[in-house]
Design a protein around this motif. Structure first.
Motif, mmCIF file in Angstrom:
data_model
loop_
_atom_site.group_PDB
_atom_site.id
_atom_site.type_symbol
_atom_site.label_atom_id
_atom_site.label_comp_id
_atom_site.label_asym_id
_atom_site.label_seq_id
_atom_site.Cartn_x
_atom_site.Cartn_y
_atom_site.Cartn_z
ATOM 1 N N PRO A 292 1.794 -28.663 -45.057
ATOM 2 C CA PRO A 292 1.909 -28.687 -46.474
ATOM 3 C C PRO A 292 2.629 -29.856 -46.877
ATOM 4 O O PRO A 292 3.278 -30.601 -46.158
ATOM 5 C CB PRO A 292 2.996 -27.532 -46.516
ATOM 6 N N VAL A 293 1.744 -30.264 -47.994
ATOM 7 C CA VAL A 293 2.320 -31.652 -48.730
ATOM 8 C C VAL A 293 2.784 -31.473 -50.058
ATOM 9 O O VAL A 293 2.033 -31.038 -50.989
ATOM 10 C CB VAL A 293 1.121 -32.453 -48.472
ATOM 11 N N LEU B 246 -4.603 -30.811 -44.578
ATOM 12 C CA LEU B 246 -3.420 -31.295 -45.457
ATOM 13 C C LEU B 246 -3.344 -30.296 -46.827
ATOM 14 O O LEU B 246 -4.504 -30.429 -47.915
ATOM 15 C CB LEU B 246 -3.816 -32.489 -45.857
ATOM 16 N N VAL B 247 -2.545 -29.240 -47.141
ATOM 17 C CA VAL B 247 -2.465 -28.501 -48.013
ATOM 18 C C VAL B 247 -1.504 -28.991 -49.112
ATOM 19 O O VAL B 247 -0.330 -29.104 -49.162
ATOM 20 C CB VAL B 247 -2.124 -27.109 -47.737
ATOM 21 N N VAL B 248 -2.154 -29.652 -49.995
ATOM 22 C CA VAL B 248 -1.325 -30.398 -51.243
ATOM 23 C C VAL B 248 -1.121 -29.771 -52.509
ATOM 24 O O VAL B 248 -1.947 -29.175 -53.065
ATOM 25 C CB VAL B 248 -2.100 -32.009 -51.535
ATOM 26 N N GLY C 235 5.109 -23.624 -52.899
ATOM 27 C CA GLY C 235 5.850 -23.075 -51.623
ATOM 28 C C GLY C 235 4.967 -23.277 -50.712
ATOM 29 O O GLY C 235 4.008 -23.132 -50.557
ATOM 30 N N ILE C 236 6.067 -23.598 -49.636
ATOM 31 C CA ILE C 236 5.653 -23.749 -48.303
ATOM 32 C C ILE C 236 4.929 -22.739 -47.466
ATOM 33 O O ILE C 236 3.841 -23.025 -46.879
ATOM 34 C CB ILE C 236 6.592 -24.472 -47.357
ATOM 35 N N TYR D 246 8.932 -16.578 -50.085
ATOM 36 C CA TYR D 246 10.085 -16.969 -50.314
ATOM 37 C C TYR D 246 10.103 -18.575 -50.428
ATOM 38 O O TYR D 246 9.482 -19.327 -49.637
ATOM 39 C CB TYR D 246 11.127 -16.552 -49.294
ATOM 40 N N PRO D 247 11.215 -19.182 -51.202
ATOM 41 C CA PRO D 247 11.218 -20.457 -51.330
ATOM 42 C C PRO D 247 11.596 -21.413 -50.201
ATOM 43 O O PRO D 247 11.294 -22.667 -49.959
ATOM 44 C CB PRO D 247 12.343 -21.006 -52.470
ATOM 45 N N TYR D 248 12.368 -20.952 -49.208
ATOM 46 C CA TYR D 248 12.846 -21.410 -47.947
ATOM 47 C C TYR D 248 13.136 -20.263 -46.608
ATOM 48 O O TYR D 248 13.274 -19.182 -47.236
ATOM 49 C CB TYR D 248 13.930 -22.232 -47.999
#
Length: 330
Positions: free
Chosen positions: A13-14, A40-42, A72-73, A184-186
């Motif tokens: 994730p980028v 590469l997911v930008v 979001g990752i 979730y954000p993290y």
């Protein structure tokens, strides 16, 4: 989708990662094991991340650029999983890197040898340009897989099992158990890995370092977030709901829910304490937020009086847990 046997699908994730992204990508390009692809997911960034990713995707046939408007990752990793064609999955953060050319080969060697679902390596931290080894996974991997000691140390006090980086996943295992990332954000990787564990993942462990984790002060993990409790309590509740929906034995794994609430509450209390000029009242306020939530209240009560689980855990921190929550309930 056709699965390419032996191929590793690396998913990165980028977002605002221009400072370190090239090093992460180059560490994969340099691998001696050549059967791999990279996604590469930008997400929309404020720096040159997109330009850097585009450059590599043009130069290499096995590097693919995915532009997404989703934030979001977890969403980014899911997009990579959807596109992956490899037998194995490797997740890496854009500010981390692989330490040497043989990481992929070491993963493949042991994955093939014992037919594991998840290969776990040790890792190192890069803090202030100093490379420091983290606590070895042997601190929990030497215990029986189904023991409380393995769970408590693996996911929490040592924590290696919580992270998706530094591991190689068998894609068929994730697909068969319908395991994907939450939004979730993290800490979405902790939920992801606990689901893998409950689904009976077969682990293999290697002693060598498989990932260099960079302490990035700009990452979400190190930023103060006053809404953190909402995220952590949501993860605990989601995990419990998922086990019930999947027909898992919630009672058997409820320690994982309780540990999640405990570590989250004390982490948030510490952050509030530091942010609010070391106010003891803020610590009590955070613990009350967790204690007033339905799942938090349940966890607090069980942590304070669980006579069955306590003798199984030898670490001093567990005794501190029970004392703390006994006082909180008083």
């Amino acid at each position: 989708m056709t699965v390419n046997k032996g191929k590793i699908s690396a998913i990165i994730p980028v977002y605002n990662a221009e400072k370190y992204l090239a090093q992460a990508i180059e560490s994969i390009i340099a691998q001696s094991y050549i059967s791999w692809e990279m996604f590469l997911v930008v997400s929309e960034s404020e720096d040159r991340s997109v330009e850097i990713a585009e450059k590599y995707s043009r130069e290499y046939d096995n590097i693919y650029l995915i532009i997404t408007e989703e934030r979001g990752i977890g969403c980014a990793r899911n997009r990579g999983l959807e596109k992956s064609t490899g037998e194995y999955i490797l997740f890496m953060d854009a500010d981390d890197y692989l330490p040497d050319r043989e990481v992929f080969q070491r993963y493949i060697n042991i994955a093939d040898k014992i037919n594991s679902d998840i290969v776990v390596s040790n890792y190192a931290r890069l803090w202030n340009e100093k490379l420091l080894p983290a606590t070895s996974h042997s601190e929990f991997s030497r215990f029986e897989r189904d023991s409380e000691e393995f769970r408590f140390r693996g996911f929490f006090s040592v924590g290696t099992l919580s992270y998706v980086w530094g591991k190689l996943y068998r894609k068929s295992f994730l697909d068969q158990n319908r395991i994907a990332f939450s939004e979730y954000p993290y800490a979405e990787d902790k939920l992801f890995n606990m689901q893998c564990y409950v689904c009976g993942a077969k682990y293999a462990f290697i002693e060598q370092i498989g990932n260099v984790y960079r302490k990035n002060e700009d990452s979400v993990s190190y930023k103060y977030n006053p809404e953190s409790s909402r995220c952590w309590l949501g993860i605990a509740q989601t995990f419990k709901n998922w086990m019930e929906e999947e027909g898992k034995d919630v009672e058997q794994y409820e320690g994982l829910i309780q540990y999640t609430v405990f570590f989250a509450s004390f982490f948030d209390a510490k952050m509030e304490y530091q942010k609010r000029r070391k106010s003891i009242w803020m610590i009590w306020k955070i613990l009350r937020i967790y204690g007033n939530d339905s799942i938090g209240k349940d966890c607090f009560a069980k942590l304070a009086c669980d006579k069955k689980r306590i003798p199984q855990l030898n670490q001093k921190i567990w005794r501190i847990v029970t004392v703390s929550y006994t006082h909180l309930r008083a």
